[in-house]
Design a protein around this motif. Structure first.
Motif, PDB file in Angstrom:
ATOM      1  N   ARG A   1       0.675  -1.039  -0.138  1.00 17.76           N
ATOM      2  CA  ARG A   1      -0.299  -0.178   0.047  1.00 17.76           C
ATOM      3  C   ARG A   1       1.083   1.544  -0.187  1.00 17.76           C
ATOM      4  O   ARG A   1       2.576   1.052   0.719  1.00 17.76           O
ATOM      5  CB  ARG A   1      -0.832  -0.255   1.290  1.00 17.76           C
ATOM      6  N   VAL A   2       0.106   2.113  -1.096  1.00 20.78           N
ATOM      7  CA  VAL A   2       1.017   3.644  -1.472  1.00 20.78           C
ATOM      8  C   VAL A   2      -0.034   4.665  -0.555  1.00 20.78           C
ATOM      9  O   VAL A   2      -0.681   4.359  -0.993  1.00 20.78           O
ATOM     10  CB  VAL A   2       2.041   3.418  -2.373  1.00 20.78           C
ATOM     11  N   ARG A   3       1.097   5.499  -0.614  1.00 18.87           N
ATOM     12  CA  ARG A   3      -0.283   7.085  -0.015  1.00 18.87           C
ATOM     13  C   ARG A   3      -0.427   7.827  -0.979  1.00 18.87           C
ATOM     14  O   ARG A   3      -1.692   8.288  -1.761  1.00 18.87           O
ATOM     15  CB  ARG A   3       0.605   7.829   0.973  1.00 18.87           C
ATOM     16  N   ASP A   4       0.502   7.944  -2.237  1.00 15.76           N
ATOM     17  CA  ASP A   4       0.609   8.637  -3.857  1.00 15.76           C
ATOM     18  C   ASP A   4       1.492   7.613  -4.713  1.00 15.76           C
ATOM     19  O   ASP A   4       2.604   7.883  -4.760  1.00 15.76           O
ATOM     20  CB  ASP A   4       1.383  10.118  -3.415  1.00 15.76           C
ATOM     21  N   LEU A   5       0.479   7.217  -5.179  1.00 15.13           N
ATOM     22  CA  LEU A   5       1.129   6.257  -7.064  1.00 15.13           C
ATOM     23  C   LEU A   5       1.803   7.188  -7.103  1.00 15.13           C
ATOM     24  O   LEU A   5       2.705   6.025  -8.070  1.00 15.13           O
ATOM     25  CB  LEU A   5      -0.054   5.694  -7.106  1.00 15.13           C
ATOM     26  N   ASP A   6       1.504   8.233  -7.665  1.00 20.47           N
ATOM     27  CA  ASP A   6       2.155   8.826  -8.920  1.00 20.47           C
ATOM     28  C   ASP A   6       3.655   9.341  -7.786  1.00 20.47           C
ATOM     29  O   ASP A   6       5.065   8.694  -9.280  1.00 20.47           O
ATOM     30  CB  ASP A   6       1.484  10.014  -9.522  1.00 20.47           C
ATOM     31  N   ALA A   7       3.750   9.286  -7.096  1.00 22.54           N
ATOM     32  CA  ALA A   7       5.488  10.186  -6.201  1.00 22.54           C
ATOM     33  C   ALA A   7       5.936   8.794  -6.160  1.00 22.54           C
ATOM     34  O   ALA A   7       6.775   9.061  -6.517  1.00 22.54           O
ATOM     35  CB  ALA A   7       4.647  10.824  -5.346  1.00 22.54           C
TER      36      ALA A   7
ATOM     37  N   GLY B   1      -8.708   1.573  -6.043  1.00 27.32           N
ATOM     38  CA  GLY B   1      -7.595   1.961  -5.894  1.00 27.32           C
ATOM     39  C   GLY B   1      -6.987   2.372  -7.156  1.00 27.32           C
ATOM     40  O   GLY B   1      -7.497   1.670  -8.424  1.00 27.32           O
ATOM     41  N   ARG B   2      -5.767   2.346  -7.325  1.00 30.13           N
ATOM     42  CA  ARG B   2      -4.847   2.652  -8.260  1.00 30.13           C
ATOM     43  C   ARG B   2      -4.399   1.957  -8.090  1.00 30.13           C
ATOM     44  O   ARG B   2      -3.255   1.324  -6.818  1.00 30.13           O
ATOM     45  CB  ARG B   2      -4.243   4.117  -8.682  1.00 30.13           C
ATOM     46  N   PHE B   3      -3.147   1.669  -8.844  1.00 31.80           N
ATOM     47  CA  PHE B   3      -2.571   0.211  -9.030  1.00 31.80           C
ATOM     48  C   PHE B   3      -0.953   0.654 -10.172  1.00 31.80           C
ATOM     49  O   PHE B   3      -1.447   1.526 -11.169  1.00 31.80           O
ATOM     50  CB  PHE B   3      -2.647  -0.777  -9.261  1.00 31.80           C
ATOM     51  N   GLY B   4       0.323   0.049  -9.840  1.00 31.35           N
ATOM     52  CA  GLY B   4       1.777   0.289 -10.547  1.00 31.35           C
ATOM     53  C   GLY B   4       2.505  -0.665 -10.099  1.00 31.35           C
ATOM     54  O   GLY B   4       1.937  -1.531  -9.277  1.00 31.35           O
ATOM     55  N   TRP B   5       3.296  -1.189 -11.254  1.00 34.40           N
ATOM     56  CA  TRP B   5       3.576  -2.133 -11.158  1.00 34.40           C
ATOM     57  C   TRP B   5       5.396  -1.280 -11.439  1.00 34.40           C
ATOM     58  O   TRP B   5       5.958  -0.568 -11.612  1.00 34.40           O
ATOM     59  CB  TRP B   5       3.544  -3.444 -11.690  1.00 34.40           C
ATOM     60  N   VAL B   6       6.212  -1.977 -10.308  1.00 33.92           N
ATOM     61  CA  VAL B   6       8.092  -2.220 -10.098  1.00 33.92           C
ATOM     62  C   VAL B   6       8.730  -3.694 -10.339  1.00 33.92           C
ATOM     63  O   VAL B   6       7.672  -4.407  -9.808  1.00 33.92           O
ATOM     64  CB  VAL B   6       8.691  -1.394  -9.071  1.00 33.92           C
ATOM     65  N   THR B   7       9.295  -4.161 -11.009  1.00 37.64           N
ATOM     66  CA  THR B   7       9.785  -5.291 -10.931  1.00 37.64           C
ATOM     67  C   THR B   7      11.380  -4.934 -10.259  1.00 37.64           C
ATOM     68  O   THR B   7      12.160  -4.001 -10.247  1.00 37.64           O
ATOM     69  CB  THR B   7      10.620  -5.632 -12.389  1.00 37.64           C
ATOM     70  N   ASP B   8      11.844  -5.458  -9.022  1.00 36.21           N
ATOM     71  CA  ASP B   8      12.979  -5.718  -7.929  1.00 36.21           C
ATOM     72  C   ASP B   8      14.401  -5.800  -8.489  1.00 36.21           C
ATOM     73  O   ASP B   8      14.223  -6.517  -9.586  1.00 36.21           O
ATOM     74  CB  ASP B   8      12.867  -5.541  -6.538  1.00 36.21           C
ATOM     75  N   PRO B   9      15.610  -5.517  -8.792  1.00 37.17           N
ATOM     76  CA  PRO B   9      16.909  -6.073  -9.247  1.00 37.17           C
ATOM     77  C   PRO B   9      16.998  -8.075  -8.957  1.00 37.17           C
ATOM     78  O   PRO B   9      17.846  -8.187  -9.788  1.00 37.17           O
ATOM     79  CB  PRO B   9      18.033  -5.709  -8.306  1.00 37.17           C
TER      80      PRO B   9
ATOM     81  N   GLY C   1      14.026  -9.495  -9.672  1.00 41.89           N
ATOM     82  CA  GLY C   1      13.364  -9.629 -11.107  1.00 41.89           C
ATOM     83  C   GLY C   1      11.784 -10.339 -10.516  1.00 41.89           C
ATOM     84  O   GLY C   1      10.928 -10.622 -11.253  1.00 41.89           O
ATOM     85  N   ASN C   2      11.670  -9.877  -9.404  1.00 43.36           N
ATOM     86  CA  ASN C   2      10.129  -9.735  -8.699  1.00 43.36           C
ATOM     87  C   ASN C   2       9.217  -8.992  -9.133  1.00 43.36           C
ATOM     88  O   ASN C   2       9.583  -7.918  -8.622  1.00 43.36           O
ATOM     89  CB  ASN C   2      10.579 -10.112  -7.392  1.00 43.36           C
ATOM     90  N   ARG C   3       8.083  -9.562  -9.824  1.00 42.76           N
ATOM     91  CA  ARG C   3       7.195  -8.109 -10.237  1.00 42.76           C
ATOM     92  C   ARG C   3       6.600  -7.914  -8.956  1.00 42.76           C
ATOM     93  O   ARG C   3       6.149  -8.419  -8.087  1.00 42.76           O
ATOM     94  CB  ARG C   3       6.296  -8.337 -11.161  1.00 42.76           C
ATOM     95  N   ILE C   4       6.407  -6.560  -7.913  1.00 45.63           N
ATOM     96  CA  ILE C   4       5.638  -6.033  -6.727  1.00 45.63           C
ATOM     97  C   ILE C   4       4.738  -5.098  -7.055  1.00 45.63           C
ATOM     98  O   ILE C   4       4.775  -3.790  -7.689  1.00 45.63           O
ATOM     99  CB  ILE C   4       6.831  -4.738  -5.956  1.00 45.63           C
ATOM    100  N   GLU C   5       3.929  -5.228  -7.448  1.00 45.82           N
ATOM    101  CA  GLU C   5       2.542  -4.205  -7.134  1.00 45.82           C
ATOM    102  C   GLU C   5       2.269  -3.907  -6.006  1.00 45.82           C
ATOM    103  O   GLU C   5       2.744  -3.427  -4.682  1.00 45.82           O
ATOM    104  CB  GLU C   5       1.330  -5.166  -7.375  1.00 45.82           C
ATOM    105  N   LEU C   6       2.256  -1.657  -6.924  1.00 41.68           N
ATOM    106  CA  LEU C   6       1.872  -0.803  -5.806  1.00 41.68           C
ATOM    107  C   LEU C   6       0.849   0.351  -5.439  1.00 41.68           C
ATOM    108  O   LEU C   6      -0.259  -0.333  -6.569  1.00 41.68           O
ATOM    109  CB  LEU C   6       3.294   0.465  -5.860  1.00 41.68           C
ATOM    110  N   TRP C   7      -0.262  -0.276  -4.740  1.00 45.56           N
ATOM    111  CA  TRP C   7      -1.608  -0.281  -4.127  1.00 45.56           C
ATOM    112  C   TRP C   7      -1.911   0.859  -3.468  1.00 45.56           C
ATOM    113  O   TRP C   7      -1.316   1.937  -2.489  1.00 45.56           O
ATOM    114  CB  TRP C   7      -2.303  -1.200  -4.136  1.00 45.56           C
TER     115      TRP C   7
END
Length: 118
Positions: free
Chosen positions: A69-75, A98-106, A108-114
């Motif tokens: 969970r994140v406070r400000d997805l865009d930030a 809510g809104r979701f975005g994704w990042v892949t850690d070094p 190779g694990n995809r992480i979802e941000l909400w």
């Protein structure tokens, strides 16, 4: 019936555990080193099994996906991009959730941000 109280930990294999710990601390602000547990803000946790052939997790070898969970997805996504992280260009919004975005850690694990709907 006894019930679960919450997530007690999340453990991940890593080729370089120290480097991955540093990445999570420096890119996501997750201070969880040593014996002192990370104290999370209270909030919702979703548990949802997905079909075994889903591509939602990225690589087919990835069996689980961590959602933060994140406070400000865009930030948060901008912060990750500034640090050179592999951020997906796509975001998604689910009405009432809510809104979701994704990042892949070094590793190779995809992480979802909400960013939850207020």
């Amino acid at each position: 019936m006894e019930r679960l109280l919450g997530i007690g930990g999340y453990f991940v294999r890593a080729a370089d555990p120290a480097a991955l710990t540093t990445w999570y601390r420096e890119c996501l602000g997750l201070d969880a080193e040593g014996a002192e547990p990370w104290q999370q803000e209270a909030g919702a946790t979703i548990f949802a099994p997905f079909a075994s052939d889903t591509d939602y997790f990225g690589r087919m070898e990835q069996q689980v996906m961590l959602n933060f969970r994140v406070r400000d997805l865009d930030a948060m996504l901008a912060q990750l991009r500034d640090r050179g992280a592999a951020v997906s260009a796509e975001t998604q919004e689910m009405e009432g959730i809510g809104r979701f975005g994704w990042v892949t850690d070094p590793e190779g694990n995809r992480i979802e941000l909400w960013e939850a709907t207020a």
